[in-house]
Structures are given as structure tokens and as C-alpha cells.
Design a protein around this motif. Structure first.
Motif, PDB file in Angstrom:
ATOM      1  N   PRO A 481      -1.690 -16.567   1.370  1.00 31.45           N
ATOM      2  CA  PRO A 481      -2.050 -15.149   1.408  1.00 31.45           C
ATOM      3  C   PRO A 481      -1.033 -14.312   0.647  1.00 31.45           C
ATOM      4  O   PRO A 481       0.146 -14.621   0.620  1.00 31.45           O
ATOM      5  CB  PRO A 481      -2.032 -14.807   2.906  1.00 31.45           C
ATOM      6  N   GLY A 482      -1.531 -13.248   0.008  1.00 29.83           N
ATOM      7  CA  GLY A 482      -0.639 -12.321  -0.663  1.00 29.83           C
ATOM      8  C   GLY A 482       0.207 -11.609   0.375  1.00 29.83           C
ATOM      9  O   GLY A 482      -0.286 -11.213   1.422  1.00 29.83           O
ATOM     10  N   CYS A 483       1.481 -11.490   0.110  1.00 26.14           N
ATOM     11  CA  CYS A 483       2.370 -10.935   1.110  1.00 26.14           C
ATOM     12  C   CYS A 483       3.462 -10.137   0.426  1.00 26.14           C
ATOM     13  O   CYS A 483       3.995 -10.554  -0.590  1.00 26.14           O
ATOM     14  CB  CYS A 483       2.943 -12.101   1.919  1.00 26.14           C
ATOM     15  N   SER A 484       3.734  -8.962   0.948  1.00 26.32           N
ATOM     16  CA  SER A 484       4.778  -8.110   0.366  1.00 26.32           C
ATOM     17  C   SER A 484       5.757  -7.721   1.451  1.00 26.32           C
ATOM     18  O   SER A 484       5.358  -7.499   2.594  1.00 26.32           O
ATOM     19  CB  SER A 484       4.165  -6.827  -0.212  1.00 26.32           C
ATOM     20  N   ILE A 485       7.036  -7.653   1.097  1.00 24.53           N
ATOM     21  CA  ILE A 485       8.005  -7.189   2.079  1.00 24.53           C
ATOM     22  C   ILE A 485       8.822  -6.033   1.523  1.00 24.53           C
ATOM     23  O   ILE A 485       9.044  -5.926   0.320  1.00 24.53           O
ATOM     24  CB  ILE A 485       8.951  -8.312   2.566  1.00 24.53           C
ATOM     25  N   VAL A 486       9.217  -5.151   2.422  1.00 23.23           N
ATOM     26  CA  VAL A 486      10.144  -4.073   2.061  1.00 23.23           C
ATOM     27  C   VAL A 486      11.263  -4.039   3.083  1.00 23.23           C
ATOM     28  O   VAL A 486      11.080  -4.418   4.243  1.00 23.23           O
ATOM     29  CB  VAL A 486       9.446  -2.693   2.020  1.00 23.23           C
ATOM     30  N   GLU A 487      12.431  -3.634   2.622  1.00 18.41           N
ATOM     31  CA  GLU A 487      13.599  -3.512   3.488  1.00 18.41           C
ATOM     32  C   GLU A 487      13.776  -2.033   3.789  1.00 18.41           C
ATOM     33  O   GLU A 487      13.804  -1.206   2.878  1.00 18.41           O
ATOM     34  CB  GLU A 487      14.814  -4.002   2.695  1.00 18.41           C
ATOM     35  N   LEU A 488      13.863  -1.685   5.070  1.00 14.29           N
ATOM     36  CA  LEU A 488      14.062  -0.281   5.417  1.00 14.29           C
ATOM     37  C   LEU A 488      15.060  -0.211   6.559  1.00 14.29           C
ATOM     38  O   LEU A 488      14.849  -0.839   7.597  1.00 14.29           O
ATOM     39  CB  LEU A 488      12.705   0.318   5.837  1.00 14.29           C
ATOM     40  N   ASP A 489      16.129   0.518   6.373  1.00 19.18           N
ATOM     41  CA  ASP A 489      17.182   0.626   7.387  1.00 19.18           C
ATOM     42  C   ASP A 489      17.603  -0.749   7.882  1.00 19.18           C
ATOM     43  O   ASP A 489      17.722  -0.978   9.092  1.00 19.18           O
ATOM     44  CB  ASP A 489      16.712   1.473   8.587  1.00 19.18           C
ATOM     45  N   GLY A 490      17.794  -1.671   6.974  1.00 18.68           N
ATOM     46  CA  GLY A 490      18.266  -2.989   7.356  1.00 18.68           C
ATOM     47  C   GLY A 490      17.232  -3.855   8.057  1.00 18.68           C
ATOM     48  O   GLY A 490      17.536  -4.936   8.534  1.00 18.68           O
ATOM     49  N   GLU A 491      16.005  -3.376   8.087  1.00 21.01           N
ATOM     50  CA  GLU A 491      14.965  -4.170   8.725  1.00 21.01           C
ATOM     51  C   GLU A 491      13.964  -4.608   7.663  1.00 21.01           C
ATOM     52  O   GLU A 491      13.694  -3.863   6.718  1.00 21.01           O
ATOM     53  CB  GLU A 491      14.242  -3.323   9.766  1.00 21.01           C
ATOM     54  N   VAL A 492      13.395  -5.791   7.831  1.00 21.09           N
ATOM     55  CA  VAL A 492      12.435  -6.282   6.853  1.00 21.09           C
ATOM     56  C   VAL A 492      11.025  -6.123   7.408  1.00 21.09           C
ATOM     57  O   VAL A 492      10.728  -6.567   8.511  1.00 21.09           O
ATOM     58  CB  VAL A 492      12.717  -7.760   6.503  1.00 21.09           C
ATOM     59  N   HIS A 493      10.161  -5.440   6.673  1.00 22.39           N
ATOM     60  CA  HIS A 493       8.776  -5.251   7.093  1.00 22.39           C
ATOM     61  C   HIS A 493       7.877  -6.078   6.195  1.00 22.39           C
ATOM     62  O   HIS A 493       7.980  -6.009   4.976  1.00 22.39           O
ATOM     63  CB  HIS A 493       8.380  -3.779   7.000  1.00 22.39           C
ATOM     64  N   GLU A 494       6.973  -6.826   6.810  1.00 26.69           N
ATOM     65  CA  GLU A 494       6.126  -7.722   6.053  1.00 26.69           C
ATOM     66  C   GLU A 494       4.674  -7.249   6.122  1.00 26.69           C
ATOM     67  O   GLU A 494       4.204  -6.849   7.182  1.00 26.69           O
ATOM     68  CB  GLU A 494       6.239  -9.133   6.658  1.00 26.69           C
ATOM     69  N   PHE A 495       3.993  -7.298   4.972  1.00 22.53           N
ATOM     70  CA  PHE A 495       2.585  -6.893   4.929  1.00 22.53           C
ATOM     71  C   PHE A 495       1.762  -7.975   4.272  1.00 22.53           C
ATOM     72  O   PHE A 495       2.130  -8.497   3.222  1.00 22.53           O
ATOM     73  CB  PHE A 495       2.429  -5.588   4.140  1.00 22.53           C
ATOM     74  N   ILE A 496       0.646  -8.301   4.899  1.00 19.80           N
ATOM     75  CA  ILE A 496      -0.264  -9.282   4.327  1.00 19.80           C
ATOM     76  C   ILE A 496      -1.564  -8.562   4.003  1.00 19.80           C
ATOM     77  O   ILE A 496      -1.961  -7.651   4.749  1.00 19.80           O
ATOM     78  CB  ILE A 496      -0.494 -10.446   5.312  1.00 19.80           C
ATOM     79  N   ALA A 497      -2.181  -8.948   2.881  1.00 26.13           N
ATOM     80  CA  ALA A 497      -3.390  -8.238   2.442  1.00 26.13           C
ATOM     81  C   ALA A 497      -4.362  -8.059   3.602  1.00 26.13           C
ATOM     82  O   ALA A 497      -4.746  -9.022   4.263  1.00 26.13           O
ATOM     83  CB  ALA A 497      -4.057  -9.004   1.309  1.00 26.13           C
ATOM     84  N   GLY A 498      -4.724  -6.825   3.846  1.00 24.73           N
ATOM     85  CA  GLY A 498      -5.733  -6.518   4.845  1.00 24.73           C
ATOM     86  C   GLY A 498      -5.305  -6.718   6.294  1.00 24.73           C
ATOM     87  O   GLY A 498      -6.147  -6.670   7.187  1.00 24.73           O
ATOM     88  N   ASP A 499      -4.021  -6.930   6.577  1.00 22.02           N
ATOM     89  CA  ASP A 499      -3.697  -7.218   7.975  1.00 22.02           C
ATOM     90  C   ASP A 499      -3.379  -5.955   8.763  1.00 22.02           C
ATOM     91  O   ASP A 499      -3.083  -4.889   8.202  1.00 22.02           O
ATOM     92  CB  ASP A 499      -2.575  -8.263   8.084  1.00 22.02           C
ATOM     93  N   GLU A 500      -3.497  -6.071  10.053  1.00 21.29           N
ATOM     94  CA  GLU A 500      -3.346  -4.894  10.905  1.00 21.29           C
ATOM     95  C   GLU A 500      -2.303  -5.151  11.968  1.00 21.29           C
ATOM     96  O   GLU A 500      -2.390  -4.636  13.079  1.00 21.29           O
ATOM     97  CB  GLU A 500      -4.707  -4.562  11.546  1.00 21.29           C
TER      98      GLU A 500
END
Length: 614
Positions: A481-500
Motif C-alpha cells: 500500500p502507498g504510505c506517507s509519513i510526516v514528522e511533527l513535534d518529534g512524532e511520526v504520523h503515518e498515512f495510508i491511501a484512503g485510511d481512516e
DNA sequence: CTAGGGTTAG
């Protein structure tokens, strides 16, 4: 009585205590002379004859278990082929030669560290000989043996036997052997990480080596966030990290694209006085670059007083990743000028830089110079760079020609590179036929199915497309699955296409919808018009607007004021996302940096640093 | 004669 040694004696002085050289002015013993004679023979020539001559002399002077000579012997290029290797070993183990632990240890180590695969493959095979000869292993045996097994990731069974033997002989409480066990299991792949962790959990964690072995194991197994977590535990436990620990951490940061972590490591190294060795700086360059801070990587490079070919290659790769081909080529030239000859890896870097910047003529020149000027035989990776270079530039025929004249069998990577070129330049029939052949030969590879499925989508052959899907599920092949992560305030947030699954998913989706409205308002047209440019491996069935990078960007736009947005994605950015993000960067006046599977896109004021060449 | 580690085509 000599005065006590000061706590930090210079290294070369400390070494002397362990030297085997006689302290007095006596002439060196005969064995020493014989050793030097053997080494000279090996140095002078690496033909089979020279190797045999050296061996004969070795045996005659009773030096059969001399580690220095044996290591050189098995590192000689004549030992690349089993034809010489086997008689050599047979001669060494002849009936007149007494076998002891020292000899077997040396044989295991010499083979394991040989540059030749044929020698490395049989390193572990000397251990059974020890058992047969009723020789007891000593404390050196298992560190050597387990390390030899680690180099055989294809046959973990050998490693398991070695572990069992270490248990039987009571060496598993030994720190050295246990650390190597962790290393070995983590080299066997993801399925054995649990075994590595078991060893780790059962041993005292008093040494940085133990922690580094496990951290490195997690990184190797693709569990970089676990590696970072373990590093935090290590700090809590009070064991001081050393250079190797930090190298593992940098590899994890590079893998995760965690820029803040990479920068923190740079400061940590300063603060803790770990020392910026060349190796560490190289790793720092690589990590910063892979986290999107190419300028930071260049700055580290500029600050180094000593540079190896690896340092140059790392910074060239960094520039290549952002499509800064001219600068990369400039550094490559500078490297040659200052007298660092490029190696095969450096050529991969400069060829990639040319490829990603559309510098076909320069690339061709460098490819030719490999053999002509440096005597480096191009490997399949170099041919791959050339195929990619022609393919990206739209010269699909030249790319195909290159594949035809290649002296080796094209591998799936070469074929997929060609298919990407076909798709990018509208050669769909050619792309389809290549993909079909590929599927016949490698039916288990998921990317090939996705590729074919996307070709069918592009040509609107929905029936064929759904057949491909069925075939995949029948074989139990899952799409990554396509997956993107961003770092914000030292925390890693992960997003997968269409996920909730994100706690703020409702707001994020509302934001994505708002972004879509804004973009439509300024005339951005979604998807289909650019479909031929689409190189993405992702499934086109899902709504383009729920691609993971869009979710990630929406999240950061929601949560931060006008700062930079950095996204790390596991697949390539699709054409629609690429066009959309360009608009987003203008409409929301943000710099957005997206790390692709292979490179960076820096979006600013409605355009991208890649100049749409990717 | 002992352990953990840096760049690598898409």
C-alpha cells in the motif's frame, strides 16, 4: 617498576602492549622470517602458482596456522575459484599437520573474510572438522563461526546448528559470541529478528556492542522505528552509545526520512564527543540527504578534513537525488582532480545524477570512461543507469538497444526500468509485452502485476485489468500500500491511501476536500489528462484524492502555520499528486518537500525542483 | 586470532 599507564595513551602506544614483536634487540625468530617470506610471495603475484609456492613454504616451515599468512592466502584472487581453493585446503589439512582450535579458527576466519564468495561459502564447513578431530572449540571459535554463518543468509540452518553447538559447549554466556548471535540472526532476514531479540533479551546489556547489534538488526530488517525505540531504551539504561551505535541510528533516520532525528544525531555526536570520523560523516551525509536536507549534507561534506571515495559518492548521490546534475558532475570532476579515483559505486552515483537531470551525453561519456580510463568493468547496475537515462529522456529505442548489447542477462530491474520508460512516453504495447514476459519468468513479484494492471487501466481494458487482480489474489500476492509519513513535534504520523485510522481523520478529509475545491477553482484538472505521464506503481482504482501524500500534506497544513512541509513516501509520487502538489504549494504558499521511493521533489510557488523530469 | 558499522541502477 614502570609508572602506571595514563588513562588515555595514544592508540599506537597502547597497541604495542599486544604486539608479538620481541621487545629486545634480538634478531627476529625464524618463524617471523618465514612469515615475511610467505607474505612477500603473495604480495608479488596472485597467480595460482605463487599461492601454491607460498603454501608449500608455509607448510615446510611449520607455519600452517599462521593467521596473517592464511588470511592473505585466502584473500588472494587465485582463491576466487574452488579449483584452487579445495586443493589448498586439502594440503593444509594433510595427515601430517596437527589440527588444533587455533588452526580451525584461523581457517574459518580467513575464509569468512575472503573477498571471494566461493571461499566465504565454505568458511563454516571447517567447524565440523574440529568436532571430528575431537578438538574442543575455544572462546574465539564461536565469534568467528557465527560471523561466517551471518554471511550465508540463504542457509540459516547452518547458523542454527552453530548456535546449538555454542550452547552445547557452553559459550552462549560469552558476550562476544552472544553479540555475534544477534548479528547473525538479524542477517537471516525478518523471520529471524525474533530469535535475535531472544538472545538480546537474555543477555546482560552492559556493552554498547550488544545494543548496536540489535539496533543494527532492526534497521537491517526494515524495522527502523523499533531501532529508534531501542536506542531510547539504551539511553535510559545508561550505556553510553559509541560511534557504531550512532551509525545504526543514522541508518534508521535515513530509512524513516526522519530529518529531525538525523540532525539531532549530528548535534549528539558533537556534544558527547563521539568524534566525527570519516565513516560517521559519510553516514551523516547519507542520512541528511535521504531526509531531504541536501544542503545540510553538502555542508557536512564541506566541513570534512579527510574524505574518501565513499564521502564523495555520498554527496554526489545526495545531489543526484534532487536532480542537481550539474553540481553532482562538478563534484565528480573535482574528486578526480584531487586524486581520488572513482570506484564502481561512484560511477553509479554520477550516472544516476546524469540520468535524473537529463544529461544524456555526459552520462554516455562517463559510462565509456569507466573501462577506458579506469579499467572498471561496468556491472548490471551501470547498464541499468544507462537504460534509465535513455528511457527518461524519451529515447526508448536507444534504451532497448542498450539492453540488447548488454553482456549479461537483463534482470527484472532492467525490464521494469524499460517499462517505466514505455509508460512515460506512451509506448504502451511495448511496455505490455515486456511486462508479460516478465510475469512469465517471475510470477511471484507483486510490482509486475501492478505494472500490467496499470497498463490495462491506461488503455482502458478493464476486463484484462480485473483478470490481473484475480490472478494476484489467487496467488496470494498483495500490493504494497502507498504510505506517507510526516514528522511533527518529534512524532511520526503515518498515512495510508484512503485510511481512516488517524485520530484526526475527519478533519484531514475535510481539508483534502477543501484543497480539491481550491485547486479546481484555479483551474487544476485532476488525473486523466496526464495519465500517460504516470509512473506510479499505485493502484489507480482508488480515488486519486485519497492518495497518502495528499492526506499527509492536508494534515500538516492543518496543524502548522506557514512552515515547510516534509513528506516521505514509500512509492513514487503519481502524476496527479505531482501536479496537485505544485498547485498546493502556490495556493497555500508553502514549500513542500516529498521524498519519493527514489528521489526528492521540492515544490515551491507552483513548480517542482525536478522540472517535471522524473 | 574474539562482538556491533559507511556509499550501490528502478
Amino acid at each position: 617498576m614502570p609508572p602506571p599507564l595514563p588513562p588515555s595513551l595514544p592508540r599506537h602506544l597502547r597497541r604495542r602492549r599486544f604486539s608479538t614483536a620481541p621487545a629486545s634487540h634480538h634478531p627476529p625468530p625464524a618463524s617471523r622470517l618465514a612469515e615475511q617470506h610467505c607474505l612477500r610471495l603473495l604480495e608479488r603475484s596472485s597467480t595460482p602458482a605463487a599461492v601454491l609456492q607460498s603454501l608449500a613454504f608455509l607448510l615446510k616451515s611449520g607455519l600452517n596456522s599462521n593467521p596473517l599468512v592464511l588470511t592473505r592466502l585466502f584473500a588472494s584472487s587465485a582463491c576466487a575459484a574452488p579449483a584452487l581453493l579445495e586443493p589448498l585446503v586439502a594440503a593444509l589439512l594433510g595427515p601430517s599437520v596437527p589440527i588444533d582450535a587455533f588452526l580451525v579458527n584461523t581457517l574459518i576466519r580467513a575464509h569468512a573474510t575472503s573477498p571471494f564468495a566461493s571461499a566465504r561459502l565454505c568458511a563454516a564447513a571447517f567447524f565440523p572438522l574440529m568436532l571430528r578431530s575431537a578438538v574442543l572449540p575455544n572462546k574465539f571459535t564461536f565469534p568467528f563461526l557465527l560471523k561466517a554463518c551471518a554471511a550465508l543468509p540463504g542457509s540459516p540452518g547452518v547458523g542454527l546448528q552453530a548456535h546449538a553447538a555454542a550452547l552445547k559447549f557452553g559459550f552462549t554466556t560469552d558476550q562476544y559470541a552472544s553479540n555475534t548471535l544477534i548479528h547473525m540472526y538479524s542477517c537471516f532476514g525478518g523471520g529471524f529478528l525474533g530469535d535475535a531479540r531472544n538472545v538480546f533479551d537474555r543477555m546482560p546489556k552492559s556493552s554498547a556492542v550488544t545494543w548496536s547489534a540489535m539496533i543494527g538488526g532492526y534497521v537491517r530488517g526494515g524495522l527502523s522505528s523499533d531501532a529508534v525505540g531501542l536506542f531510547r531504551e539504551m539511553q535510559a539504561s545508561g550505556v553510553r552509545p559509541d560511534e557504531v551505535t550512532v551509525l545504526g541510528l543514522l541508518a534508521a533516520a535515513a530509512d524513516l526520512g526522519a530529518l529531525e532525528l538525523a540532525r539531532w544525531v549530528g548535534r549528539f555526536v558533537e556534544r558527547e564527543g563521539i568524534g566525527k570520523s570519516v565513516t560517521l560523516c559519510n553516514a551523516l551525509i547519507d542520512a541528511l540527504a535521504k531526509c531531504g536536507d541536501v544542503d545540510g549534507a553538502v555542508a557536512v561534506f564541506q566541513g570534512m578534513e579527510e574524505r574518501t571515495v565513499v564521502s564523495w559518492t555520498s554527496v554526489i548521490d545526495a545531489l543526484a537525488m534532487e536532480g542537481r546534475g550539474k553540481e553532482a558532475v562538478g563534484l565528480f570532476e573535482e574528486m578526480k582532480t584531487v586524486g581520488v579515483p572513482p570506484d564502481d559505486v561512484a560511477f553509479i552515483g554520477v550516472l544516476t545524477a546524469c540520468s535524473h537531470a537529463g544529461m544524456v551525453d555526459e552520462g554516455r561519456g562517463y559510462f565509456d570512461s569507466m573501462k577506458m580510463e579506469y579499467g572498471i568493468e561496468p556491472k548490471i547496475e551501470h547498464y541499468g543507469c544507462m537504460v534509465d537515462m535513455f528511457g527518461r529522456a524519451g529515447m526508448v529505442e536507444q534504451a532497448l538497444d542498450f539492453v540488447r548489447v548488454m553482456p549479461m542477462k537483463p534482470n527484472p530491474i532492467i525490464w521494469r526500468t524499460l517499462v517505466a520508460a514505455c509508460r512515460a512516453h506512451g509506448r504502451l504495447e511495448l511496455g505490455e509485452s515486456i511486462t508479460k514476459n516478465l510475469l512469465n519468468e517471475y510470477p511471484a513479484h507483486e510490482a509486475n502485476y501492478v505494472m500490467l494492471s496499470n497498463v490495462y487501466a491506461l488503455t482502458q481494458r478493464w476486463k484484462e485489468k480485473s483478470e490481473i487482480r484475480r490472478e494476484m489474489s489467487k496467488r496470494g500476492i498483495k500490493k504494497v500500500p502507498g504510505c506517507s509519513i510526516v514528522e511533527l513535534d518529534g512524532e511520526v504520523h503515518e498515512f495510508i491511501a484512503g485510511d481512516e485510522s488517524h485520530p484526526q481523520w475527519k478533519e484531514i478529509y475535510m481539508m483534502v476536500e477543501e484543497m480539491a475545491r481550491e485547486l479546481r477553482r484555479i483551474g487544476h484538472i485532476s488525473a486523466t489528462s496526464e495519465v500517460l505521464l504516470d509512473l506510479d506503481e499505485e493502484d489507480k482504482e482508488g480515488a486519486l484524492w485519497w492518495h497518502s501524500e495528499k492526506l499527509a500534506i492536508a494534515f500538516v497544513l492543518l496543524r502548522t502555520p506557514g512552515t515547510q512541509v516534509r513528506v516521505v513516501k514509500n512509492l513514487r509520487v503519481c502524476a496527479d499528486c505531482h501536479a496537485a502538489i505544485k498547485c498546493i504549494s502556490r495556493v497555500y504558499n508553502r514549500e513542500i518537500i516529498v521524498r519519493d521511493r527514489s528521489r526528492f521533489h521540492r515544490f515551491k510557488n507552483g513548480s517542482c525542483s525536478c522540472n517535471d523530469f522524473w
